[in-house]
Design an enzyme around this catalytic site. Structure first.
Site, PDB file in Angstrom:
ATOM      1  N   ASP A  74      -7.130  -3.797 -13.772  1.00 36.81           N
ATOM      2  CA  ASP A  74      -6.432  -3.612 -12.506  1.00 36.81           C
ATOM      3  C   ASP A  74      -5.794  -4.933 -12.093  1.00 36.81           C
ATOM      4  O   ASP A  74      -6.392  -6.004 -12.219  1.00 36.81           O
ATOM      5  CB  ASP A  74      -7.409  -3.135 -11.428  1.00 36.81           C
ATOM      6  N   ILE A  75      -4.601  -4.856 -11.532  1.00 34.74           N
ATOM      7  CA  ILE A  75      -3.863  -6.060 -11.152  1.00 34.74           C
ATOM      8  C   ILE A  75      -4.466  -6.749  -9.932  1.00 34.74           C
ATOM      9  O   ILE A  75      -4.235  -7.939  -9.712  1.00 34.74           O
ATOM     10  CB  ILE A  75      -2.376  -5.694 -10.909  1.00 34.74           C
ATOM     11  N   ASN A 122      -9.424   8.341  -7.053  1.00 35.49           N
ATOM     12  CA  ASN A 122      -8.864   8.726  -5.768  1.00 35.49           C
ATOM     13  C   ASN A 122      -7.909   9.886  -6.003  1.00 35.49           C
ATOM     14  O   ASN A 122      -6.991   9.779  -6.815  1.00 35.49           O
ATOM     15  CB  ASN A 122      -8.131   7.550  -5.128  1.00 35.49           C
ATOM     16  N   GLU A 142      -2.761   5.862  -4.560  1.00 32.49           N
ATOM     17  CA  GLU A 142      -1.488   5.146  -4.460  1.00 32.49           C
ATOM     18  C   GLU A 142      -0.551   5.450  -5.625  1.00 32.49           C
ATOM     19  O   GLU A 142       0.668   5.500  -5.445  1.00 32.49           O
ATOM     20  CB  GLU A 142      -1.738   3.634  -4.412  1.00 32.49           C
ATOM     21  N   VAL A 143      -1.111   5.570  -6.813  1.00 32.68           N
ATOM     22  CA  VAL A 143      -0.273   5.754  -8.005  1.00 32.68           C
ATOM     23  C   VAL A 143      -0.404   7.204  -8.468  1.00 32.68           C
ATOM     24  O   VAL A 143      -1.508   7.658  -8.794  1.00 32.68           O
ATOM     25  CB  VAL A 143      -0.693   4.780  -9.130  1.00 32.68           C
ATOM     26  N   HIS A 199      -5.808   8.551 -12.818  1.00 28.88           N
ATOM     27  CA  HIS A 199      -6.497   7.388 -13.361  1.00 28.88           C
ATOM     28  C   HIS A 199      -7.906   7.340 -12.802  1.00 28.88           C
ATOM     29  O   HIS A 199      -8.155   7.811 -11.691  1.00 28.88           O
ATOM     30  CB  HIS A 199      -5.768   6.083 -13.021  1.00 28.88           C
ATOM     31  N   HIS A 215     -11.007   4.455 -12.027  1.00 27.45           N
ATOM     32  CA  HIS A 215     -11.376   3.051 -11.919  1.00 27.45           C
ATOM     33  C   HIS A 215     -12.776   2.894 -12.527  1.00 27.45           C
ATOM     34  O   HIS A 215     -13.669   3.684 -12.228  1.00 27.45           O
ATOM     35  CB  HIS A 215     -11.454   2.613 -10.458  1.00 27.45           C
TER      36      HIS A 215
HETATM   37  P1  AMP Z   1      -5.342   4.220  -6.459  1.00 23.29           P
HETATM   38  O1  AMP Z   1      -5.383   3.794  -5.027  1.00 23.29           O
HETATM   39  O2  AMP Z   1      -6.597   4.910  -6.906  1.00 23.29           O
HETATM   40  O3  AMP Z   1      -4.086   5.008  -6.783  1.00 23.29           O
HETATM   41  O4  AMP Z   1      -5.331   2.892  -7.306  1.00 23.29           O
HETATM   42  C1  AMP Z   1      -4.187   2.313  -7.836  1.00 23.29           C
HETATM   43  C2  AMP Z   1      -4.614   1.003  -8.463  1.00 23.29           C
HETATM   44  O5  AMP Z   1      -3.574   0.557  -9.311  1.00 23.29           O
HETATM   45  C3  AMP Z   1      -4.891  -0.123  -7.480  1.00 23.29           C
HETATM   46  O6  AMP Z   1      -6.240  -0.580  -7.647  1.00 23.29           O
HETATM   47  C4  AMP Z   1      -3.866  -1.197  -7.855  1.00 23.29           C
HETATM   48  O7  AMP Z   1      -4.360  -2.506  -7.735  1.00 23.29           O
HETATM   49  C5  AMP Z   1      -3.563  -0.837  -9.300  1.00 23.29           C
HETATM   50  N1  AMP Z   1      -2.269  -1.265  -9.797  1.00 23.29           N
HETATM   51  C6  AMP Z   1      -1.061  -1.114  -9.201  1.00 23.29           C
HETATM   52  N2  AMP Z   1      -0.089  -1.617  -9.971  1.00 23.29           N
HETATM   53  C7  AMP Z   1      -0.692  -2.092 -11.092  1.00 23.29           C
HETATM   54  C8  AMP Z   1      -0.219  -2.746 -12.283  1.00 23.29           C
HETATM   55  N3  AMP Z   1       1.088  -3.020 -12.489  1.00 23.29           N
HETATM   56  N4  AMP Z   1      -1.134  -3.096 -13.219  1.00 23.29           N
HETATM   57  C9  AMP Z   1      -2.444  -2.853 -13.021  1.00 23.29           C
HETATM   58  N5  AMP Z   1      -2.946  -2.230 -11.941  1.00 23.29           N
HETATM   59  C10 AMP Z   1      -2.080  -1.875 -10.976  1.00 23.29           C
END
Ligand code: AMP
Length: 124
Positions: free
Chosen positions: A39-40, A97, A105-106, A110, A112
């Site tokens: 994770d970034i 999530n 968010e994405v 995925h 974690h």
């Molecule tokens: P979620 O809130 O479960 O959708 O988590 C999205 C996760 O993606 C967050 O923990 C971010 O820090 C992570 N994230 C967003 N962009 C990147 C990226 N380019 N590389 C790695 N992790 C990312």
């Protein structure tokens, strides 16, 4: 059709771009079903994301539309990644999530993997 309320799969989402190699990631595992990378913005000493290779927006979408092979392959990869990260003896947490209330968010499914210290209560 995705079923999660997040809409159609968006091929411009950041994890789709990571899968296509368009933006960098610190990869720790890849096979035909899954890709894992750090994770970034890590929230634990070890914070790795595992994503399926297919176009799924969420767990709801993946569990409804994923093939048996995709689902088995993905969850096996989650276990392999945690083992390869040497998290099994001390333990770790897996979290996904799904949708608005969870703050997803994405919009590419995925999970974690958190580890490397005692993780405290499941929810704050
Ligand atoms: P979620 O809130 O479960 O959708 O988590 C999205 C996760 O993606 C967050 O923990 C971010 O820090 C992570 N994230 C967003 N962009 C990147 C990226 N380019 N590389 C790695 N992790 C990312």
């Amino acid at each position: 059709m995705p079923v999660s309320g997040l809409g159609e799969y968006d091929d411009s989402n950041v994890f789709a771009r990571i899968l296509r190699g368009e933006i960098p990631s610190r990869r720790v595992f890849e096979d035909e079903f899954a890709l894992a990378f750090h994770d970034i913005a890590p929230q634990a000493p070890i914070h790795v994301l595992v994503i399926p290779k297919g176009r799924f927006v969420s767990l709801a979408d993946f569990s409804a539309r994923g093939s048996a092979g995709e689902i088995a392959g993905f969850w096996r990869a989650v276990g392999v990644v945690a083992r390869d990260l040497e998290l099994e003896s001390a333990g770790y947490r897996v979290l996904t999530n799904m949708g608005e209330h969870a703050g997803q968010e994405v919009p590419h499914f995925h999970v974690h993997i958190f580890g490397g210290r005692p993780l405290g209560r499941m929810l704050p």
